[in-house]
Design a protein around this motif. Structure first.
Motif, PDB file in Angstrom:
ATOM      1  N   ARG A 427       0.839  -1.190   0.000  1.00 49.88           N
ATOM      2  CA  ARG A 427       0.000   0.000   0.000  1.00 49.88           C
ATOM      3  C   ARG A 427       0.877   1.244   0.000  1.00 49.88           C
ATOM      4  NH1 ARG A 427      -1.622   0.452   4.593  1.00 49.88           N
ATOM      5  NH2 ARG A 427      -0.638  -1.368   5.586  1.00 49.88           N
ATOM      6  N   LEU A 428       0.270   2.401  -0.287  1.00 52.94           N
ATOM      7  CA  LEU A 428       1.059   3.640  -0.312  1.00 52.94           C
ATOM      8  C   LEU A 428       1.691   3.909   1.048  1.00 52.94           C
ATOM      9  CD1 LEU A 428      -0.983   6.221  -2.459  1.00 52.94           C
ATOM     10  CD2 LEU A 428       1.142   5.055  -3.048  1.00 52.94           C
ATOM     11  N   LEU A 429       0.886   3.857   2.104  1.00 48.72           N
ATOM     12  CA  LEU A 429       1.404   4.091   3.444  1.00 48.72           C
ATOM     13  C   LEU A 429       1.680   2.760   4.120  1.00 48.72           C
ATOM     14  CD1 LEU A 429      -0.652   7.131   4.788  1.00 48.72           C
ATOM     15  CD2 LEU A 429       1.576   7.077   3.677  1.00 48.72           C
ATOM     16  N   ASP A 430       2.759   2.146   3.691  1.00 50.29           N
ATOM     17  CA  ASP A 430       3.154   0.841   4.191  1.00 50.29           C
ATOM     18  C   ASP A 430       4.654   0.914   4.456  1.00 50.29           C
ATOM     19  OD1 ASP A 430       2.529  -2.369   4.056  1.00 50.29           O
ATOM     20  OD2 ASP A 430       4.524  -1.881   3.289  1.00 50.29           O
ATOM     21  N   ASN A 431       5.070   0.513   5.648  1.00 48.65           N
ATOM     22  CA  ASN A 431       6.474   0.737   6.014  1.00 48.65           C
ATOM     23  C   ASN A 431       7.457  -0.013   5.113  1.00 48.65           C
ATOM     24  OD1 ASN A 431       5.509  -1.656   7.244  1.00 48.65           O
ATOM     25  ND2 ASN A 431       7.160  -1.616   8.735  1.00 48.65           N
ATOM     26  N   VAL A 432       7.130  -1.269   4.734  1.00 51.09           N
ATOM     27  CA  VAL A 432       8.023  -2.003   3.836  1.00 51.09           C
ATOM     28  C   VAL A 432       8.042  -1.341   2.465  1.00 51.09           C
ATOM     29  CG1 VAL A 432       8.431  -4.199   2.668  1.00 51.09           C
ATOM     30  CG2 VAL A 432       7.715  -4.175   5.068  1.00 51.09           C
ATOM     31  N   GLY A 433       6.866  -0.972   1.980  1.00 54.61           N
ATOM     32  CA  GLY A 433       6.784  -0.310   0.684  1.00 54.61           C
ATOM     33  C   GLY A 433       7.513   1.025   0.669  1.00 54.61           C
ATOM     34  N   LEU A 434       7.419   1.779   1.769  1.00 54.35           N
ATOM     35  CA  LEU A 434       8.098   3.078   1.832  1.00 54.35           C
ATOM     36  C   LEU A 434       9.614   2.914   1.831  1.00 54.35           C
ATOM     37  CD1 LEU A 434       5.814   4.946   4.391  1.00 54.35           C
ATOM     38  CD2 LEU A 434       6.172   5.577   1.998  1.00 54.35           C
ATOM     39  N   ALA A 435      10.111   1.895   2.547  1.00 49.15           N
ATOM     40  CA  ALA A 435      11.555   1.645   2.546  1.00 49.15           C
ATOM     41  C   ALA A 435      12.021   1.274   1.138  1.00 49.15           C
ATOM     42  CB  ALA A 435      11.894   0.536   3.537  1.00 49.15           C
ATOM     43  N   ALA A 436      11.264   0.388   0.474  1.00 50.71           N
ATOM     44  CA  ALA A 436      11.617   0.006  -0.891  1.00 50.71           C
ATOM     45  C   ALA A 436      11.550   1.210  -1.829  1.00 50.71           C
ATOM     46  CB  ALA A 436      10.664  -1.092  -1.378  1.00 50.71           C
ATOM     47  N   ARG A 437      10.529   2.047  -1.642  1.00 47.80           N
ATOM     48  CA  ARG A 437      10.364   3.246  -2.478  1.00 47.80           C
ATOM     49  C   ARG A 437      11.571   4.193  -2.323  1.00 47.80           C
ATOM     50  NH1 ARG A 437       5.386   4.453  -4.579  1.00 47.80           N
ATOM     51  NH2 ARG A 437       4.438   2.985  -3.111  1.00 47.80           N
ATOM     52  N   TYR A 438      12.023   4.329  -1.080  1.00 52.62           N
ATOM     53  CA  TYR A 438      13.138   5.247  -0.804  1.00 52.62           C
ATOM     54  C   TYR A 438      14.407   4.782  -1.518  1.00 52.62           C
ATOM     55  CZ  TYR A 438      16.801   7.632   1.839  1.00 52.62           C
ATOM     56  OH  TYR A 438      17.908   8.366   2.196  1.00 52.62           O
ATOM     57  N   PHE A 439      14.761   3.508  -1.354  1.00 52.74           N
ATOM     58  CA  PHE A 439      16.011   3.025  -1.953  1.00 52.74           C
ATOM     59  C   PHE A 439      15.889   2.845  -3.469  1.00 52.74           C
ATOM     60  CE2 PHE A 439      16.588   1.761   2.516  1.00 52.74           C
ATOM     61  CZ  PHE A 439      17.818   2.350   2.751  1.00 52.74           C
ATOM     62  N   TYR A 440      14.709   2.514  -3.944  1.00 48.82           N
ATOM     63  CA  TYR A 440      14.485   2.395  -5.389  1.00 48.82           C
ATOM     64  C   TYR A 440      14.675   3.752  -6.062  1.00 48.82           C
ATOM     65  CZ  TYR A 440      11.904   1.371  -9.749  1.00 48.82           C
ATOM     66  OH  TYR A 440      11.518   1.217 -11.052  1.00 48.82           O
ATOM     67  N   SER A 441      14.085   4.787  -5.509  1.00 50.68           N
ATOM     68  CA  SER A 441      14.219   6.116  -6.102  1.00 50.68           C
ATOM     69  C   SER A 441      15.667   6.609  -6.027  1.00 50.68           C
ATOM     70  CB  SER A 441      13.284   7.114  -5.419  1.00 50.68           C
ATOM     71  OG  SER A 441      13.582   7.239  -4.036  1.00 50.68           O
ATOM     72  N   ASP A 442      16.331   6.273  -4.938  1.00 51.16           N
ATOM     73  CA  ASP A 442      17.743   6.661  -4.817  1.00 51.16           C
ATOM     74  C   ASP A 442      18.583   5.982  -5.895  1.00 51.16           C
ATOM     75  OD1 ASP A 442      19.967   7.897  -3.186  1.00 51.16           O
ATOM     76  OD2 ASP A 442      20.556   5.797  -3.042  1.00 51.16           O
ATOM     77  N   MET A 443      18.305   4.717  -6.177  1.00 48.54           N
ATOM     78  CA  MET A 443      19.026   4.012  -7.233  1.00 48.54           C
ATOM     79  C   MET A 443      18.765   4.646  -8.593  1.00 48.54           C
ATOM     80  SD  MET A 443      18.699   0.030  -8.525  1.00 48.54           S
ATOM     81  CE  MET A 443      17.257   0.357  -9.575  1.00 48.54           C
TER      82      MET A 443
END
Length: 673
Positions: A427-443
């Motif tokens: 989901r959008l506000l999901d802690n695992v998803g947010l962590a993945a989103r952060y490192f994915y965008s950084d990559m």
């Protein structure tokens, strides 16, 4: 350098002898007094003491003469400078440690104590003496010695690192050795030699030697010359294994045509020692020694020997999953990718069960230019839904972990597929998803896809702008749960990606809006201020940006002062380490901001150097140092330190782009008339 040692008897004897005493002569009356622990105030016993002293003198003379007659009869003055005679005397005294006569044992022990470091090597060898009493006393004499591991001539960084070394447990001493090896320039070389020669624990002594040996590939000609002179000066005739390794390395530097084959036998001998159950080596030491000799064999164009040593490094791992993964990374990175197939053949159950190992197999095929095979096994790994090494309850967390690991290996296509799969099931506000989103965008930003990096956050930022504060609170809470400890900074970075992407496309007005959003969320985000500084704008925009930069720089400087004070008054090692890390971060942040905009460039350079003094060999800090040298026009140093950063993170594309910028600048400088 190594003469600062004290031999301290700590058993049930009541006397101590130290070699820094004004005179090595100790009267027999004083020894007898202390051995019997009589009080000087008991004058009535004086006559009896004299009698006992005389009796002990006669007994000692008779028994010592008896034992000496059975051994090689050599009478050598304790102060003689004849090395051969002294060595023979030491060995004779060691044999006397097992004498049947108490006085002979005491006399031998006393004389060995007075000899100090001259007796160290022979005593260390006596650990394996067939007479268990001799071996036990040799261990006692070595372990009761107090070596001053840090001398007055050592730099402060060494003295700080080695503080209380002798009373630390093995695991802490090992960490100290690691820190010595990380010190700048050659600061840690002499103390590492000191440990290699005098550390009572053989495993630690060898470990210290390996830290020096691992510097071989990066040594300049000057470094090699300094190393050879250091080994000659400090080791002399030492026969210790840890010393022998460094002496052999010095020989290689002196004679590059020397045969490297003895090294291969050294590695195999150390493996046999480990298999025997000996405590004289670490598992890690054997693995590293195999790896070191494999690289040496490659340098000497001995491919078959290199493969044999590399196989030894793999074999030592056994069937430990994480060990197999790390071993696979190593063989791929050092030119032996075919060995991963052998590892798979021997551990098929583990490879098929764990996606990380299957990805290693896929990567090994990619390294061998066998892309169809690489794609086949990467697909098998991707379809693996187990939780593998992470042992996570949530399979999505395992996927995100896999994605991050693949990114660090430069396998961006496979990493992106894993990140996208994680987000698809979150989901959008999901802690695992947010962590993945952060490192994915950084990559994505790092590989130059900044617009895609911004789009990863598009839906969340739209919700944030439309709903407002309540959504912000929920977002911050979930970012905290994701262990992203600066939620405002995460949101700022997301807006930064969007603003930078708009600026790259020429959308200046829209870029300013997004970058202002980024600034509002985190006024201390140096990347945001740098982007604003390089964005086209009118005079008002420039004045505003410069004022923001000065305010942020002032904040970083105030934090540096505060953290320096915190480090000075830190109450314990954990508190001191935290303050050190924070201080290094503030120095790096200031240096990065100023070197990319404007301000006191020399101060920025000093701050960057300070960050590396506090946290040596940190890739991002080396990246900043390269930028600082570039800013002051020292392109050669800029390239030097940027290359070090790239060597540490070979798949960090932004670091590579910066290195290319510096190399171009140097080339243009040389081409100028």
């Amino acid at each position: 350098m190594f003469q600062n040692i004290q031999w301290k008897s700590q058993g049930n004897r009541k006397w101590q002898l130290r070699n820094e005493s004004p005179s090595p002569v100790v009267s027999t009356i004083e020894i007898a007094n202390d051995m019997f622990n009589f009080s000087a105030r008991q004058a009535t016993w004086f006559a009896l003491r004299c009698f006992l002293t005389g009796f002990l003198l006669v007994l000692a003379s008779l028994s010592f003469a008896q034992d000496s007659g059975r051994l090689t009869a050599i009478a050598v003055d304790e102060k003689t400078t004849d090395d051969n005679a002294k060595e023979m005397r030491i060995r004779e005294l060691i044999e006397l440690l097992g004498s049947e006569q108490f006085a002979s044992r005491q006399r031998a022990q006393l004389e060995l104590e007075l000899m100090g470091l001259d007796a160290f090597e022979a005593l260390r060898e006596a650990f394996e003496h067939p007479d268990q009493e001799v071996a036990a006393m040799a261990r006692y004499l070595i372990n009761s010695a107090k070596v001053e591991w840090a001398t007055e001539n050592d730099p402060p960084s060494v003295r700080e690192t080695l503080r209380n070394y002798d009373v630390r447990p093995v695991v802490n001493r090992k960490e100290m050795i690691d820190r010595l090896s990380e010190l700048q320039a050659r600061e840690g070389w002499a103390p590492l030699c000191r440990i290699a020669k005098f550390e009572p624990n053989n495993s630690l002594a060898k470990y210290a030697s390996l830290q020096l040996m691992n510097k071989r590939k990066k040594m300049t000609d000057e470094d090699k010359q300094v190393f050879v002179e250091l080994v000659k000066r400090e080791f002399g005739k030492s026969r210790r294994t840890s010393v022998e390794w460094l002496q052999r390395l010095a020989d290689l530097f002196t004679n590059p045509q020397a045969d490297p084959k003895p090294w291969f036998q050294i590695a195999e001998n150390e493996h046999e020692l480990l298999d025997s159950g000996s405590n004289d080596t670490f598992h890690e030491t054997v693995e590293t020694l195999y790896q070191w000799t494999a690289i040496l064999a490659v340098d000497y164009n001995k491919r078959e020997d290199a493969l044999r040593m590399a196989r030894g490094a793999v074999r030592i791992v056994g069937n430990d999953p994480m060990g197999l993964r790390d071993a696979a990374y190593w063989v791929i990175d050092h030119g032996f990718p075919e060995l991963v197939q052998e590892m798979n053949d021997e551990n098929q159950a583990l490879f098929s069960k764990m996606a990380e190992l299957m990805y290693c197999l896929a990567e090994s095929y990619r390294a061998r230019k066998m892309e169809p095979n690489a794609a086949e096994f990467a697909d098998l790994a991707f379809k693996n839904n187990s939780v593998g090494m992470l042992a996570a309850r949530d399979p999505r967390a395992y996927r995100y972990y896999r994605a991050f690991s693949l990114e660090k290996r430069g396998l961006f296509d496979w990493s992106e597929r894993e990140y996208q799969e994680t987000l698809k099931n979150s989901r959008l506000l999901d802690n695992v998803g947010l962590a993945a989103r952060y490192f994915y965008s950084d990559m994505l930003h790092d590989i130059g896809r900044t617009e895609d990096a911004g789009n990863v956050w598009k839906e969340i930022l739209e919700e944030l702008e439309s709903i407002g504060e309540s959504y912000r609170q929920q977002l911050h809470a979930q970012l905290d749960l994701a262990n992203l400890s600066d939620p405002a900074g995460v949101i700022s970075q997301a807006y930064y990606y969007q603003g930078q992407a708009l600026a790259d496309k020429g959308g200046i007005v829209q870029a300013k809006i997004k970058l202002n959003y980024a600034f509002d969320n985190d006024p201390d985000n140096a990347d945001v201020l740098i982007a604003m500084y390089h964005l086209e704008g009118d005079e008002q925009w420039k004045r505003t940006v410069l004022q923001r930069i000065r305010t942020c720089a002032d904040y970083f400087q105030s934090q540096m002062i505060q953290k320096e004070q915190d480090m000075d008054i830190a109450g314990g090692p954990l508190s001191a380490a935290t303050s050190r890390t924070q201080l290094a971060t503030m120095n790096n942040q200031y240096a990065w901001l100023i070197s990319n905009t404007e301000g006191d460039l020399q101060l920025a350079l000093r701050c960057s150097l300070r960050s590396l003094e506090l946290q040596p060999n940190t890739s991002t800090y080396l990246d900043t140092l390269g930028r600082c040298y570039y800013a002051v026009g020292d392109y050669e140093n800029a390239i030097k330190f940027q290359r070090q950063a790239v060597e540490m993170e070979p798949f960090a594309m932004s670091m590579k782009r910066q290195l290319q910028l510096f190399e171009t600048a140097l080339q243009q400088q040389k081409e100028k008339p």
